[in-house]
Design a protein around this motif. Structure first.
Motif, PDB file in Angstrom:
ATOM      1  N   PHE A 119       0.818  -1.210   0.000  1.00 36.31           N
ATOM      2  CA  PHE A 119       0.000   0.000   0.000  1.00 36.31           C
ATOM      3  C   PHE A 119       0.856   1.267   0.000  1.00 36.31           C
ATOM      4  O   PHE A 119       0.482   2.268  -0.620  1.00 36.31           O
ATOM      5  N   VAL A 120       1.993   1.251   0.681  1.00 44.62           N
ATOM      6  CA  VAL A 120       2.884   2.415   0.670  1.00 44.62           C
ATOM      7  C   VAL A 120       3.365   2.673  -0.753  1.00 44.62           C
ATOM      8  O   VAL A 120       3.342   3.816  -1.238  1.00 44.62           O
ATOM      9  N   ILE A 121       3.809   1.618  -1.441  1.00 44.84           N
ATOM     10  CA  ILE A 121       4.277   1.767  -2.820  1.00 44.84           C
ATOM     11  C   ILE A 121       3.133   2.213  -3.728  1.00 44.84           C
ATOM     12  O   ILE A 121       3.290   3.132  -4.542  1.00 44.84           O
ATOM     13  N   PHE A 122       1.969   1.596  -3.591  1.00 46.05           N
ATOM     14  CA  PHE A 122       0.819   1.935  -4.420  1.00 46.05           C
ATOM     15  C   PHE A 122       0.448   3.410  -4.279  1.00 46.05           C
ATOM     16  O   PHE A 122       0.303   4.139  -5.263  1.00 46.05           O
ATOM     17  N   PHE A 123       0.311   3.876  -3.036  1.00 48.76           N
ATOM     18  CA  PHE A 123      -0.097   5.263  -2.824  1.00 48.76           C
ATOM     19  C   PHE A 123       1.010   6.244  -3.189  1.00 48.76           C
ATOM     20  O   PHE A 123       0.721   7.372  -3.592  1.00 48.76           O
ATOM     21  N   ALA A 124       2.268   5.841  -3.073  1.00 53.99           N
ATOM     22  CA  ALA A 124       3.361   6.710  -3.513  1.00 53.99           C
ATOM     23  C   ALA A 124       3.290   6.904  -5.024  1.00 53.99           C
ATOM     24  O   ALA A 124       3.453   8.031  -5.519  1.00 53.99           O
ATOM     25  N   ILE A 125       3.035   5.828  -5.763  1.00 55.74           N
ATOM     26  CA  ILE A 125       2.909   5.928  -7.220  1.00 55.74           C
ATOM     27  C   ILE A 125       1.704   6.779  -7.603  1.00 55.74           C
ATOM     28  O   ILE A 125       1.792   7.646  -8.477  1.00 55.74           O
ATOM     29  N   VAL A 126       0.578   6.550  -6.962  1.00 60.18           N
ATOM     30  CA  VAL A 126      -0.619   7.348  -7.243  1.00 60.18           C
ATOM     31  C   VAL A 126      -0.351   8.815  -6.930  1.00 60.18           C
ATOM     32  O   VAL A 126      -0.716   9.708  -7.705  1.00 60.18           O
ATOM     33  N   ASP A 127       0.300   9.093  -5.817  1.00 54.90           N
ATOM     34  CA  ASP A 127       0.607  10.463  -5.432  1.00 54.90           C
ATOM     35  C   ASP A 127       1.527  11.126  -6.459  1.00 54.90           C
ATOM     36  O   ASP A 127       1.295  12.274  -6.860  1.00 54.90           O
ATOM     37  N   LEU A 128       2.557  10.419  -6.889  1.00 54.71           N
ATOM     38  CA  LEU A 128       3.465  10.979  -7.892  1.00 54.71           C
ATOM     39  C   LEU A 128       2.727  11.241  -9.199  1.00 54.71           C
ATOM     40  O   LEU A 128       2.932  12.272  -9.843  1.00 54.71           O
ATOM     41  N   GLY A 129       1.869  10.305  -9.596  1.00 56.60           N
ATOM     42  CA  GLY A 129       1.095  10.476 -10.825  1.00 56.60           C
ATOM     43  C   GLY A 129       0.174  11.677 -10.755  1.00 56.60           C
ATOM     44  O   GLY A 129       0.113  12.479 -11.681  1.00 56.60           O
ATOM     45  N   LEU A 130      -0.552  11.810  -9.659  1.00 53.28           N
ATOM     46  CA  LEU A 130      -1.460  12.947  -9.503  1.00 53.28           C
ATOM     47  C   LEU A 130      -0.683  14.257  -9.419  1.00 53.28           C
ATOM     48  O   LEU A 130      -1.119  15.277  -9.956  1.00 53.28           O
ATOM     49  N   SER A 131       0.468  14.250  -8.770  1.00 45.52           N
ATOM     50  CA  SER A 131       1.295  15.454  -8.685  1.00 45.52           C
ATOM     51  C   SER A 131       1.748  15.893 -10.071  1.00 45.52           C
ATOM     52  O   SER A 131       1.736  17.084 -10.401  1.00 45.52           O
ATOM     53  N   GLU A 132       2.129  14.924 -10.898  1.00 41.56           N
ATOM     54  CA  GLU A 132       2.541  15.251 -12.268  1.00 41.56           C
ATOM     55  C   GLU A 132       1.372  15.798 -13.085  1.00 41.56           C
ATOM     56  O   GLU A 132       1.536  16.734 -13.853  1.00 41.56           O
ATOM     57  N   LEU A 133       0.193  15.223 -12.932  1.00 37.08           N
ATOM     58  CA  LEU A 133      -0.980  15.726 -13.639  1.00 37.08           C
ATOM     59  C   LEU A 133      -1.302  17.160 -13.238  1.00 37.08           C
ATOM     60  O   LEU A 133      -1.607  17.995 -14.084  1.00 37.08           O
ATOM     61  N   VAL A 134      -1.221  17.450 -11.961  1.00 38.08           N
ATOM     62  CA  VAL A 134      -1.484  18.812 -11.484  1.00 38.08           C
ATOM     63  C   VAL A 134      -0.438  19.749 -12.058  1.00 38.08           C
ATOM     64  O   VAL A 134      -0.747  20.857 -12.501  1.00 38.08           O
ATOM     65  N   ARG A 135       0.840  19.335 -12.064  1.00 35.89           N
ATOM     66  CA  ARG A 135       1.926  20.155 -12.600  1.00 35.89           C
ATOM     67  C   ARG A 135       1.712  20.431 -14.095  1.00 35.89           C
ATOM     68  O   ARG A 135       1.971  21.531 -14.569  1.00 35.89           O
ATOM     69  N   ILE A 136       1.218  19.423 -14.826  1.00 39.95           N
ATOM     70  CA  ILE A 136       0.990  19.586 -16.268  1.00 39.95           C
ATOM     71  C   ILE A 136      -0.122  20.600 -16.508  1.00 39.95           C
ATOM     72  O   ILE A 136      -0.013  21.467 -17.390  1.00 39.95           O
ATOM     73  N   PHE A 137      -1.203  20.517 -15.764  1.00 38.27           N
ATOM     74  CA  PHE A 137      -2.344  21.386 -15.972  1.00 38.27           C
ATOM     75  C   PHE A 137      -2.142  22.791 -15.437  1.00 38.27           C
ATOM     76  O   PHE A 137      -2.820  23.724 -15.833  1.00 38.27           O
ATOM     77  N   LEU A 138      -1.227  22.958 -14.509  1.00 39.96           N
ATOM     78  CA  LEU A 138      -0.983  24.304 -13.966  1.00 39.96           C
ATOM     79  C   LEU A 138       0.181  24.903 -14.714  1.00 39.96           C
ATOM     80  O   LEU A 138       0.465  25.976 -14.911  1.00 39.96           O
TER      81      LEU A 138
END
Length: 63
Positions: free
Chosen positions: A44-63
């Motif tokens: 779960f730590v690895i899963f949520f770290a990957i999801v967090d990194l992915g969402l962070s990149e999406l936010v960075r792309i859109f902003l």
């Protein structure tokens, strides 16, 4: 109100009686369960770290 809640000594004796009837895990079972819990936590730590990194990149792309 239950009778055992009125008398703390009786309550503690009943708790002691119940604890004697509990089936405790063996050392081997306890080790196996502990390993399963640790592996699950790592997953779960690895899963949520990957999801967090992915969402962070999406936010960075859109902003």
């Amino acid at each position: 109100m239950a009778e055992s809640t009125k008398n703390p000594v009786k309550f503690l004796k009943e708790v002691g009686g119940e604890m004697k009837r509990v089936t405790w895990p063996t050392r081997k079972e306890l080790t196996k369960y502990t390993i399963v819990v640790i592996i699950t936590i790592i997953f779960f730590v690895i899963f949520f770290a990957i999801v967090d990194l992915g969402l962070s990149e999406l936010v960075r792309i859109f902003l």
